[in-house]
Motif scaffolding. Structure first.
Motif, short mmCIF file in Angstrom:
data_model
loop_
_atom_site.label_atom_id
_atom_site.label_comp_id
_atom_site.label_asym_id
_atom_site.label_seq_id
_atom_site.Cartn_x
_atom_site.Cartn_y
_atom_site.Cartn_z
N ILE A 188 13.26 25.29 63.95
CA ILE A 188 14.37 24.97 63.03
C ILE A 188 14.55 23.45 62.94
O ILE A 188 14.71 22.89 61.85
N GLY A 189 14.50 22.78 64.09
CA GLY A 189 14.62 21.33 64.10
C GLY A 189 13.48 20.66 63.35
O GLY A 189 13.68 19.65 62.65
N LEU A 190 12.29 21.24 63.45
CA LEU A 190 11.14 20.68 62.75
C LEU A 190 11.26 20.84 61.24
O LEU A 190 10.94 19.91 60.48
N ILE A 191 11.74 21.99 60.80
CA ILE A 191 11.95 22.19 59.36
C ILE A 191 12.95 21.17 58.83
O ILE A 191 12.76 20.57 57.77
N ARG A 192 14.03 20.98 59.57
CA ARG A 192 15.02 19.96 59.17
C ARG A 192 14.37 18.57 59.09
O ARG A 192 14.62 17.81 58.15
N LYS A 193 13.55 18.25 60.08
CA LYS A 193 12.92 16.93 60.13
C LYS A 193 11.99 16.72 58.94
O LYS A 193 12.01 15.66 58.29
N ILE A 194 11.16 17.72 58.65
CA ILE A 194 10.23 17.62 57.52
C ILE A 194 11.00 17.46 56.22
O ILE A 194 10.63 16.67 55.35
N ASN A 195 12.10 18.19 56.10
CA ASN A 195 12.91 18.12 54.88
C ASN A 195 13.63 16.79 54.76
O ASN A 195 13.59 16.13 53.71
N GLN A 196 14.28 16.35 55.83
CA GLN A 196 15.14 15.18 55.75
C GLN A 196 14.37 13.87 55.83
O GLN A 196 14.69 12.91 55.13
N GLU A 197 13.33 13.82 56.70
CA GLU A 197 12.61 12.56 56.89
C GLU A 197 11.45 12.40 55.91
O GLU A 197 11.14 11.28 55.51
N ARG A 198 10.82 13.50 55.55
CA ARG A 198 9.68 13.42 54.63
C ARG A 198 10.05 13.80 53.20
O ARG A 198 9.23 13.67 52.30
N GLY A 199 11.26 14.32 52.99
CA GLY A 199 11.71 14.68 51.65
C GLY A 199 11.02 15.88 51.06
O GLY A 199 10.97 16.03 49.83
N VAL A 200 10.49 16.75 51.91
CA VAL A 200 9.78 17.93 51.44
C VAL A 200 10.76 19.06 51.17
O VAL A 200 11.57 19.42 52.03
N ALA A 201 10.71 19.64 49.98
CA ALA A 201 11.52 20.82 49.68
C ALA A 201 10.91 22.02 50.39
O ALA A 201 9.69 22.14 50.52
N VAL A 202 11.77 22.93 50.87
CA VAL A 202 11.31 24.09 51.63
C VAL A 202 11.86 25.36 51.00
O VAL A 202 13.07 25.48 50.76
N LEU A 203 10.96 26.31 50.72
CA LEU A 203 11.35 27.66 50.30
C LEU A 203 10.83 28.60 51.38
O LEU A 203 9.63 28.67 51.62
N PHE A 204 11.75 29.30 52.07
CA PHE A 204 11.31 30.12 53.19
C PHE A 204 11.96 31.50 53.18
O PHE A 204 13.06 31.69 52.67
N THR A 205 11.22 32.48 53.71
CA THR A 205 11.76 33.82 53.92
C THR A 205 12.19 33.93 55.37
O THR A 205 11.59 33.32 56.26
N GLU A 206 13.21 34.73 55.62
CA GLU A 206 13.71 34.82 57.00
C GLU A 206 14.63 36.02 57.15
O GLU A 206 15.40 36.35 56.25
N HIS A 207 14.53 36.70 58.31
CA HIS A 207 15.45 37.79 58.65
C HIS A 207 16.58 37.30 59.56
O HIS A 207 17.60 37.99 59.69
N ASP A 208 16.40 36.14 60.18
CA ASP A 208 17.41 35.59 61.09
C ASP A 208 18.50 34.91 60.26
O ASP A 208 18.35 33.77 59.82
#
Length: 244
Positions: A188-208
């Motif tokens: 979860i922290g890594l997804i935040r980092k990729i999104n916030q620091e690298r500006g990458v948009a994320v589309l993800f599926t999740e049951h949690d």
């Protein structure tokens, strides 16, 4: 403040397998630099939709636009080169190679260098590979065999491989599936980092659902192949604009 521009637009997507309608008239827009969650029960069509967007499946109807240009019908590797990376629920890595070699090979492929059979690959793209391993906090495991990594570490390695293409959008299918609470927190922290620091948009599926509300800017609900709700999470509970 003006709304962020749309980087990925899914318009009227349908997907049939014989007489089975896996997706029906799905409309979804992912804003630039946002984190967008796709939720729903098993069989709702979430993974199928990601496969259509990434080029692994051709839609039966509709179109997908990336930065305003259609990308449907293109092979997955071309879609990835254009800036849309895909991560699967089951990690896809070269288990017999080291962590470093996995990322280095992804960089070589991205730059069209894998066909240079008679040149040693060892000195090529080393700095870039280590930088990506540092991004996902695997630089200390560079020499480990990838197949020996724990589930959370394999997922982080797959993120590094995906980032080798400098994507603008990452498609993640159940990124924390089968992980311990500690591993989930790292991812979860890594997804935040990729999104916030690298500006990458994320589309993800999740049951949690806790993870969804922790990081998503917007949530779309699929049920039986159709989009039934879409909206931003507010006060711990999403207020959805229902389509049906």
């Amino acid at each position: 403040m003006s709304a962020a521009p749309v980087i990925l637009s899914i318009e009227g997507i349908g997907k049939n397998f014989g007489g089975f309608h896996a997706l029906s008239q799905v409309d979804l827009q992912v804003a630039d630099r946002s984190v967008h969650a796709l939720i729903g029960p098993n069989g709702a069509g979430k993974s199928t939709l990601l496969n259509v967007v990434s080029g692994h499946l051709a839609p039966s109807a509709g179109q997908v636009l990336f930065r305003g240009r259609p990308i449907c019908g293109r092979p997955p590797h071309e879609t990835a080169r254009r800036g849309v990376a895909r991560s699967f629920q089951i990690t896809s890595i070269f288990s017999g190679f080291t962590v470093f070699e996995n990322v280095q090979m992804a960089l070589l492929a991205q730059h069209g260098l894998c066909t240079r059979m008679f040149r040693s690959a060892a000195p090529m793209k080393r700095d870039e590979a280590f930088a990506l391993l540092q991004l996902v906090r695997l630089d200390g495991a560079a020499d480990r065999i990838a197949g020996q990594l724990a589930a959370g570490d394999r997922k982080r390695l797959e993120f590094a491989i995906a980032m080798a293409g400098t994507p603008a959008v990452m498609l993640l299918d159940e990124p924390t599936a089968g992980m311990s609470p500690d591993e989930r927190a790292i991812v979860i922290g890594l997804i935040r980092k990729i999104n916030q620091e690298r500006g990458v948009a994320v589309l993800f599926t999740e049951h949690d659902i806790e993870m969804v509300f922790a990081i998503a800017d917007r949530i779309t609900v699929l049920h039986q192949g159709s989009c039934i709700a879409d909206g931003a999470p507010e006060a711990g509970s999403p207020r959805f604009q229902c389509n049906k």
